[in-house]
Design an enzyme around this catalytic site. Structure first.
Site, PDB file in Angstrom:
ATOM      1  N   ASP A 229     -54.341 -87.120  18.146  1.00 32.75           N
ATOM      2  CA  ASP A 229     -53.756 -88.210  18.479  1.00 32.75           C
ATOM      3  C   ASP A 229     -53.455 -88.856  16.896  1.00 32.75           C
ATOM      4  O   ASP A 229     -53.209 -89.928  16.389  1.00 32.75           O
ATOM      5  CB  ASP A 229     -54.827 -89.432  18.780  1.00 32.75           C
ATOM      6  CG  ASP A 229     -56.200 -89.393  18.257  1.00 32.75           C
ATOM      7  OD1 ASP A 229     -56.559 -88.648  17.340  1.00 32.75           O
ATOM      8  OD2 ASP A 229     -57.215 -90.179  18.458  1.00 32.75           O
ATOM      9  N   LYS A 279     -60.694-111.389  -6.622  1.00 37.63           N
ATOM     10  CA  LYS A 279     -60.405-110.423  -5.205  1.00 37.63           C
ATOM     11  C   LYS A 279     -60.246-108.761  -5.496  1.00 37.63           C
ATOM     12  O   LYS A 279     -58.988-108.191  -5.475  1.00 37.63           O
ATOM     13  CB  LYS A 279     -58.867-110.909  -4.666  1.00 37.63           C
ATOM     14  CG  LYS A 279     -59.010-112.534  -4.362  1.00 37.63           C
ATOM     15  CD  LYS A 279     -57.909-112.826  -3.567  1.00 37.63           C
ATOM     16  CE  LYS A 279     -57.913-114.402  -2.918  1.00 37.63           C
ATOM     17  NZ  LYS A 279     -56.727-114.638  -2.632  1.00 37.63           N
ATOM     18  N   ASP A 334     -53.260 -92.664  12.697  1.00 41.56           N
ATOM     19  CA  ASP A 334     -54.321 -92.228  13.842  1.00 41.56           C
ATOM     20  C   ASP A 334     -54.024 -93.339  14.913  1.00 41.56           C
ATOM     21  O   ASP A 334     -54.098 -94.509  14.697  1.00 41.56           O
ATOM     22  CB  ASP A 334     -55.790 -92.685  13.184  1.00 41.56           C
ATOM     23  CG  ASP A 334     -56.758 -92.085  14.447  1.00 41.56           C
ATOM     24  OD1 ASP A 334     -56.416 -92.135  15.365  1.00 41.56           O
ATOM     25  OD2 ASP A 334     -58.115 -92.573  14.196  1.00 41.56           O
TER      26      ASP A 334
END
Length: 350
Positions: A229, A279, A334
């Site tokens: 996959d 951040k 994926d």
């Protein structure tokens, strides 16, 4: 090396040769380049048909020495340069041949565009894990195994095999379980794709590595394993070469994953504030679901017993066998959720 027929050896001339000899060499060897070396075998430069014509226009004759027409700043590469990089250099510099030289500047090979662009036939096996239930992709997988779901008009499994075929792989083993008969019906023995396909049938789900315990006979050389996959442009051949070059028992393709913290971070030492990060971005490597294994790794598996690939790698590490990471930069997805399937179709629009 790319020039497996060693034809480049016939293109070597000593630096005291004549233009007539260079012309004869170009005509007889037919690789459009003459490699000029000195008495000790060190590369002095190259000569092309254009170099000869420019020399004749300047008044040289057929008995003139080639020393005046040698291109002495010829582009060269070391043996460790991989095919993809060499191809990029050829395109960027608009050249069709690049000599390969060792640390002493002696020729050890010659990259030729017509040869390097052809895939190297690889006898190595490629195993594709196609037995998963695909529960996160329901309802798409209610009546269709996940690897058969279409991306840009053909099953994900076919995309994987097509990519591998470009790298010279032609023998595939598909591990199947959930709706496996549909995969067998679609691909058969692989004849219509120009490849050979065999199957490993799991009676129960054996994880991303457990099905390898069913391999009979055991491969006699390293083999590639890929999740059914994962849609990617990874060079499976390059991954295999990397594995062999590093003498590893097992190699895992990994991708850099970045995650940005949603808040400003305060760094402390006890009650003291020692710094601030606004951040910050955290980077780590994630498993890309593509591997190369040496046959010896199969000794760590028990037939028909479930095992996932990270567990297999951990066992190898405990046994002091070398496991390495192959950092990949190629596009990768994926396909585990409906949004991933949608994105895969967007990325692969025809």
């Amino acid at each position: 090396m790319n020039s497996s027929n060693q034809l480049w050896r016939s293109a070597i001339l000593l630096s005291n040769a004549t233009i007539a000899e260079a012309i004869r060499n170009l005509n007889e060897v037919s690789i459009k380049i003459v490699l000029v070396v000195n008495e000790t075998g060190v590369l002095e430069g190259t000569i092309s048909d254009g170099d000869i014509r420019r020399g004749l226009l300047k008044g040289l004759d057929l008995e003139s020495s080639i020393s005046t027409i040698v291109h002495r700043n010829a582009f060269v590469v070391p043996p460790e340069f991989e095919r993809e990089l060499v191809m990029q250099l050829m395109v960027a510099n608009k050249i069709q041949q690049i000599p390969v030289v060792d640390s002493n500047h002696r020729i050890v090979d010659l990259h030729i565009w017509d040869e390097i662009t052809l895939p190297t036939a690889r006898p190595n096996l490629m195993v594709i894990m196609a037995g998963g239930m695909g529960t996160r992709l329901r309802p798409h997988t209610n009546n269709c195994p996940k690897p058969l779901l279409e991306v840009a008009g053909k099953p994900m499994l076919e995309h994987i095999m097509d990519r591998a075929k470009l790298e010279g792989f032609n023998h595939f083993i598909l591990t199947i379980h959930y709706l496996g008969e549909m995969i067998e019906d679609y691909f058969g023995n692989g004849e219509h794709l120009g490849v050979r396909i065999d199957y490993l049938r799991e009676n129960s789900p054996l994880g991303t590595a457990g099905a390898l315990s069913l391999l009979k006979p055991i491969p006699d050389s390293p083999f590639v394993v890929a999740n059914g996959d994962v849609i990617t442009d990874i060079r499976y051949g390059g991954l295999l070469d990397f594995h062999v070059r590093h003498g590893a028992a097992a190699t895992m393709a990994v991708r850099t994953y970045e995650w940005q913290h949603p808040f400003g971070v305060v760094n402390t030492d006890g009650v003291e504030i020692i710094g601030f990060e606004e951040k910050p971005v955290a980077r780590s490597h994630i498993n890309a679901g593509v591997y190369v294994l040496d046959p010896i790794t199969l000794n760590t598996l028990t037939e028909n017993v479930r095992c996932d690939m990270p567990t297999l790698f951990e066992r190898l590490q405990v046994n002091a066998q070398r496991i390495v990471a192959y950092p990949m930069h190629e596009p990768w997805l994926d396909v585990g959720r409906p949004d991933d399937l949608k994105q895969a179709n967007i990325n692969n629009q025809i």
